[in-house]
Design a protein around this motif. Structure first.
Motif, mmCIF file in Angstrom:
data_model
loop_
_atom_site.group_PDB
_atom_site.id
_atom_site.type_symbol
_atom_site.label_atom_id
_atom_site.label_comp_id
_atom_site.label_asym_id
_atom_site.label_seq_id
_atom_site.Cartn_x
_atom_site.Cartn_y
_atom_site.Cartn_z
ATOM 1 N N GLU A 83 55.162 54.930 43.568
ATOM 2 C CA GLU A 83 54.383 55.174 42.228
ATOM 3 C C GLU A 83 55.624 56.035 41.426
ATOM 4 O OE1 GLU A 83 51.619 57.545 39.445
ATOM 5 O OE2 GLU A 83 52.522 58.511 41.360
ATOM 6 N N TYR A 135 53.450 58.972 35.891
ATOM 7 C CA TYR A 135 52.048 58.358 35.140
ATOM 8 C C TYR A 135 52.683 58.995 33.731
ATOM 9 C CZ TYR A 135 47.717 58.161 33.035
ATOM 10 O OH TYR A 135 46.629 57.586 32.554
ATOM 11 N N VAL A 143 47.502 50.361 47.629
ATOM 12 C CA VAL A 143 47.983 51.764 47.686
ATOM 13 C C VAL A 143 47.165 52.402 49.087
ATOM 14 C CG1 VAL A 143 47.452 53.970 46.673
ATOM 15 C CG2 VAL A 143 47.758 51.875 45.184
ATOM 16 N N ARG A 172 55.894 58.891 45.793
ATOM 17 C CA ARG A 172 55.830 59.078 44.292
ATOM 18 C C ARG A 172 56.984 59.707 43.972
ATOM 19 N NH1 ARG A 172 53.710 64.017 42.807
ATOM 20 N NH2 ARG A 172 52.772 65.039 44.531
ATOM 21 N N ALA A 225 53.210 60.497 49.155
ATOM 22 C CA ALA A 225 52.198 60.676 48.349
ATOM 23 C C ALA A 225 50.692 60.301 48.918
ATOM 24 C CB ALA A 225 52.212 59.790 47.049
ATOM 25 N N SER A 270 46.941 58.174 48.678
ATOM 26 C CA SER A 270 46.091 57.359 47.795
ATOM 27 C C SER A 270 45.477 57.954 46.828
ATOM 28 C CB SER A 270 45.555 56.137 48.678
ATOM 29 O OG SER A 270 44.503 56.815 49.400
ATOM 30 N N GLU A 317 46.034 60.694 45.474
ATOM 31 C CA GLU A 317 46.732 61.525 44.272
ATOM 32 C C GLU A 317 47.289 60.306 43.124
ATOM 33 O OE1 GLU A 317 49.461 64.738 46.158
ATOM 34 O OE2 GLU A 317 50.184 62.725 46.530
ATOM 35 N N VAL A 318 47.415 58.946 43.931
ATOM 36 C CA VAL A 318 48.045 57.960 43.021
ATOM 37 C C VAL A 318 46.795 57.515 42.101
ATOM 38 C CG1 VAL A 318 49.026 55.752 42.971
ATOM 39 C CG2 VAL A 318 49.982 57.601 44.655
ATOM 40 N N ASN A 374 45.242 59.474 39.131
ATOM 41 C CA ASN A 374 46.025 59.156 38.005
ATOM 42 C C ASN A 374 45.472 57.943 37.223
ATOM 43 O OD1 ASN A 374 47.778 61.230 37.930
ATOM 44 N ND2 ASN A 374 49.328 60.217 38.858
ATOM 45 N N TYR A 375 45.320 56.870 37.771
ATOM 46 C CA TYR A 375 45.084 55.544 37.168
ATOM 47 C C TYR A 375 43.567 55.298 36.900
ATOM 48 C CZ TYR A 375 49.895 54.825 38.140
ATOM 49 O OH TYR A 375 51.364 54.573 38.277
#
Lengths: 110, 467
Positions: free
Chosen positions: B363, B366, B418, B429, B443, B445, B447-448, B451-452
């Motif tokens: 990733e 962001y 992810v 990331r 990272a 999942s 955390e990632v 964000n989204y």
């Protein structure tokens, strides 16, 4: 043409009085601006902003282009003042172009 | 002072040589994130593998010349070999400016601008766009109007901003009551755009496939600037934009703006073409959504220099020449890559990719645009034949809208990718707040996805697609 030269001479002579201090100031502003633009140009400043910005509404340019299409249509229409059919057709075409433009822009950004 | 044609030509060639030396001495020798050089890895890729580049509208002429150059010359690295070309285009522009104006002020204004220097020392296409516009202007002044339109057509096959030159030519011919039929010649070079479908093949990067909608998306969605009506940031950033434009414009043209105003005031019709060619890109930059697109105003500096040099206000012209010389020396310190980027961060980022296992998911960050990393990862994949999948907000690709299995992405498959990567310790990331350093860290999942999943981007694109 003569008018232009007179305007130029007037501008030149009035500038001549303030020439030295203004030009020294201008030179300093130039060098200072070049210095201040450097973080933006190398990208450092822009990267800082990227994380904080969000896309907002589109405003000015849409309006600008709509007005431009309308003005160009109006200009061409004014060239055919004695031909009503042609004049009206040009107005209708520019109106269609304006509507198409709005539709395309909205479909992209919505 | 009278110049013989011979002296003018020799001086122009001398200026090209000096300018080229100046740019090459300051040029970046390897991939860089600085000077907005994020397209560098993409252009290395297109030159090396003849793949599709970014839209607007695909830049075929730029890619083809790069590809040809790379196959003939080798100056160490691919990037080091290719970066000579933008420097050369810019140096030729400087020589051409002298040839047009027969005044040293024009090339000096061009060379002393920080924006010009920054774009002439990295692998970018804007110096070629400007060269095409200046060359078209030169042909137009020599009454070779067909050739002028043809050259501007070539410019459009480098970048759509050359289209503003076309608009300027048409308006000038219209105002001067010349036929605008020669403008049709502009269409001939556009045939080069056939490069885009010919080079669009797997692994897809810029275009998802071969369907009509894929191509429409490529030309009109990503490069919506072609249609105008670009998004502007909220009005509170308008002040910021004015500040950016002022700094860049004053820092580049400075006092010579005064010369431009006085000269245009004398006879606007005579200077209409250079005025429009310079002014339209400035309006474009002032209203475009990308605040970092300052490089689109390179023609403003070139044509500002042309008009300023025609002024008969010798005193101010001499002062301008003096300041340009000071700025050229100052820029050596301000734009030296070894000073700006002693750690060579882009190269460091590239080297970190080698430590990641195959099929890792990365990733990038962001933020609005992270093509800076994405281009690098794709270049790495091409060079190493490894697969590192990129998650990014701009294009939501793993890669380009497709899942790791090559199927179109849905919100579920996206989450699954992810999570699976995390289970296999292959989720990474780019560390936040290290944007230019590009430090890659492991990272989770959580955390990632956090964000989204809450973002408008996710709701509007990933969810929108799956529904």
């Amino acid at each position: 043409m003569i008018k232009n030269y007179v305007a130029f001479d007037t501008a030149k002579s009035s500038m001549a009085i303030l020439a030295k201090p203004l030009i020294i100031l201008g030179a300093l502003v130039w060098i200072l601006s070049a210095y201040l633009a450097q973080p933006l140009i190398i990208g450092e400043e822009v990267f800082e902003r990227w994380n904080n910005e969000t896309m907002g509404v589109y405003t000015f340019k849409v309006l600008f282009i709509l007005i431009a299409i309308g003005s160009i249509g109006g200009y061409f229409a004014s060239m055919f003042k004695h031909n009503n059919t042609l004049r009206m057709s040009i107005h209708i075409i520019s109106m269609i172009l304006v509507m198409m433009y709005i539709y395309v822009t909205l479909s992209i950004y919505s | 002072m009278l110049h013989s044609a011979y002296t003018v030509k020799i001086t122009s060639i001398g200026i090209v040589g000096l300018a080229l030396t100046y740019f090459l001495l300051l040029g970046s020798q390897n991939l860089t994130f600085f000077n907005m050089g994020e397209d560098g890895p993409l252009f290395v890729q297109t030159a090396k593998f003849l793949s599709t580049g970014a839209p607007s509208p695909g830049s075929p002429l730029f890619h083809l010349t790069n590809a040809g150059w790379l196959r003939v010359f080798d100056f160490g690295t691919d990037y080091g070999t290719l970066v000579i070309l933008p420097s050369l285009y810019s140096a030729i522009t400087a020589g051409l400016l002298y040839l047009i104006t027969r005044n040293l002020l024009a090339p000096l204004l061009w060379l002393s601008s920080g924006v010009v220097l920054s774009q002439s020392t990295i692998l970018e296409l804007y110096t070629l766009v400007t060269l095409s516009m200046v060359l078209a202007y030169y042909c137009h002044t020599k009454n070779h109007r067909l050739l002028a339109y043809f050259i501007i057509g070539l410019g459009i096959t480098v970048h759509h901003t050359a289209g503003m030159g076309l608009l300027a030519l048409i308006v000038t011919d219209f105002v001067n009551k010349n036929s605008i039929k020669p403008a049709l010649v502009t269409l001939i070079p556009l045939i080069l755009i056939i490069y885009v479908p010919l080079t669009n093949r797997e692994p897809y990067y810029m275009i998802s496939g071969h369907s009509t909608s894929d191509y429409l998306k490529y030309f009109f969605s990503t490069a919506s600037g072609l249609l105008g009506g670009l998004a502007l940031y909220p009005t509170d950033d308008l002040v910021g934009r004015i500040w950016d434009v002022s700094r860049i414009l004053l820092g580049g043209l400075g006092l010579s703006i005064l010369l431009v105003i006085v000269t245009v005031k004398q006879d606007w019709k005579e200077h209409l073409l250079p005025l429009l060619m310079g002014l339209l890109p400035l309006i474009y930059y002032s209203t475009t959504s990308d605040n970092y697109a300052y490089f689109t105003i390179l023609p403003t500096f070139a044509f500002g220099a042309v008009i300023a040099s025609k002024s008969d206000w010798k005193f101010v012209k001499n002062i301008c020449i003096g300041i340009c010389s000071i700025l050229i020396v100052m820029n050596i310190f301000l734009y030296d890559f070894d000073r700006n980027d002693p750690d060579k961060t882009a190269v460091q980022f590239y080297n970190q990719l080698e430590t990641l296992p195959d099929n890792s998911v990365l990733e990038t960050c962001y933020c609005i645009s992270n093509s800076i990393y994405v281009n690098m990862v794709y270049l790495y994949n091409r060079n190493s034949e490894k697969n590192i999948y990129v998650l990014d907000t701009e294009f939501y690709r793993i890669p380009r809208g497709m899942g790791t299995d090559g199927k179109p992405i849905t919100s579920e498959s996206w989450k699954q990718t992810v999570q699976e990567a995390e289970e296999q310790n292959k989720l990474w990331r780019v560390k936040a707040n290290s944007f230019l350093k590009g430090e890659i860290v492991p990272a989770t999942s959580k955390e990632v996805l956090s964000n989204y999943l809450t973002s408008d981007f996710y709701k509007e694109t990933i969810n929108g697609n799956s529904s």
